[in-house]
Design an enzyme around this catalytic site. Structure first.
Site, mmCIF file in Angstrom:
data_model
loop_
_atom_site.group_PDB
_atom_site.id
_atom_site.type_symbol
_atom_site.label_atom_id
_atom_site.label_comp_id
_atom_site.label_asym_id
_atom_site.label_seq_id
_atom_site.Cartn_x
_atom_site.Cartn_y
_atom_site.Cartn_z
ATOM 1 N N CYS A 86 48.283 32.367 46.055
ATOM 2 C CA CYS A 86 49.015 32.186 47.233
ATOM 3 C C CYS A 86 49.158 30.690 47.671
ATOM 4 O O CYS A 86 49.936 30.199 47.050
ATOM 5 C CB CYS A 86 48.072 32.829 48.490
ATOM 6 S SG CYS A 86 49.048 33.067 49.883
ATOM 7 N N HIS A 194 46.887 38.418 46.494
ATOM 8 C CA HIS A 194 45.349 37.966 46.206
ATOM 9 C C HIS A 194 44.639 39.153 45.590
ATOM 10 O O HIS A 194 43.957 39.911 45.932
ATOM 11 C CB HIS A 194 44.904 37.966 47.666
ATOM 12 C CG HIS A 194 45.216 36.972 48.521
ATOM 13 N ND1 HIS A 194 44.617 35.664 48.783
ATOM 14 C CD2 HIS A 194 46.458 36.825 49.287
ATOM 15 C CE1 HIS A 194 45.267 35.066 49.468
ATOM 16 N NE2 HIS A 194 46.453 35.688 49.988
ATOM 17 N N GLU A 196 41.624 38.669 44.489
ATOM 18 C CA GLU A 196 40.254 38.222 44.933
ATOM 19 C C GLU A 196 40.071 39.418 46.060
ATOM 20 O O GLU A 196 38.646 39.314 46.456
ATOM 21 C CB GLU A 196 39.868 36.882 45.348
ATOM 22 C CG GLU A 196 40.430 36.441 46.560
ATOM 23 C CD GLU A 196 41.950 36.096 46.669
ATOM 24 O OE1 GLU A 196 42.065 35.683 47.581
ATOM 25 O OE2 GLU A 196 42.552 36.232 45.495
#
Length: 228
Positions: A86, A194, A196
């Site tokens: 991002c 994302h 994560e």
């Protein structure tokens, strides 16, 4: 494997990244403040999402001049894996570590929702644990994720298989549905979604964990590290 999570003023996904590496992946990880100038003790570099320096001027434009960026460039030149997610992707673009630029989303609105990605290239440092063509679910959260480059650059990205992930359904107007690209050398990846935030089924998807597992596996192969 030891990871550095780079923290800029305005980063807000650094804790998510730290959790993914330490608690889900089980690898060593440390936060590294933006004014550090040496990353030699780390094996992998992670640039998390957020709003570095408030996204003033352009996303990633000021972060690109942080002290730590020289060390990140050095790590990339040495072949260490560098992942920008991002805002991290935006910073890598501003720093010239990846080609292209980021524009406002096509509808000029911030988007935050789960998104399906297609694995375009699974023969990379970051995607070896996936199958080519595999559809995975990774969330997005951005207002400026509309990737753009000129025709010559797009042609090179396609020719060199540098497009690693594409959107299954384009949410932001990104050129050629691009969600993630890597450098020619194959050790620097930038992506807007994302991973994560998709490392455990309780989060809605664990598909992102494969990306981090890919990094560790490829690093061990490249360094001849053997684990029991």
């Amino acid at each position: 494997m030891k990871f550095a999570v780079i923290v800029f003023p305005g980063s807000n996904c650094d804790v998510d990244m730290y959790h993914a590496i330490k608690d889900e992946l089980g690898e060593e990880v440390e936060y590294v403040w933006h004014d550090e100038d040496n990353l030699d003790s780390f094996d992998g570099i992670l640039l998390p999402g957020g709003f570095s320096y408030g996204d003033y001027l352009r996303t990633g434009a000021i972060a690109r001049f942080s002290n730590v960026m020289n060390a990140i460039v050095k790590a990339a030149e040495e072949g260490k894996p560098v992942l920008g997610v991002c805002n991290g992707f935006q910073i890598l673009l501003e720093a010239g570590l990846l080609p292209g630029a980021m524009r406002r989303n096509q509808d000029l609105k911030f988007i935050c929702r789960p998104t399906e990605l297609v694995v375009e290239n699974n023969e990379t440092y970051f995607s070896a644990a996936y199958e080519k063509g595999e559809v995975i679910q990774i969330p997005i959260a951005h207002g400026e994720g509309n990737y753009y480059c000129d025709e010559e650059t797009l042609s090179l990205l396609e020719k060199n298989n540098q497009i690693v992930f594409k959107y299954n359904s384009n949410p932001n107007g990104s050129l050629s549905d691009i969600a993630g690209i890597m450098n020619e050398k194959g050790n620097v990846l930038g992506m807007m979604p994302h991973p994560e935030r998709a490392v455990d089924a309780i989060l809605g998807s664990a598909d992102g964990l494969k990306l981090f597992k890919s990094i560790v596996k490829q690093w061990r192969l490249s360094t001849n590290v053997v684990t029991s």
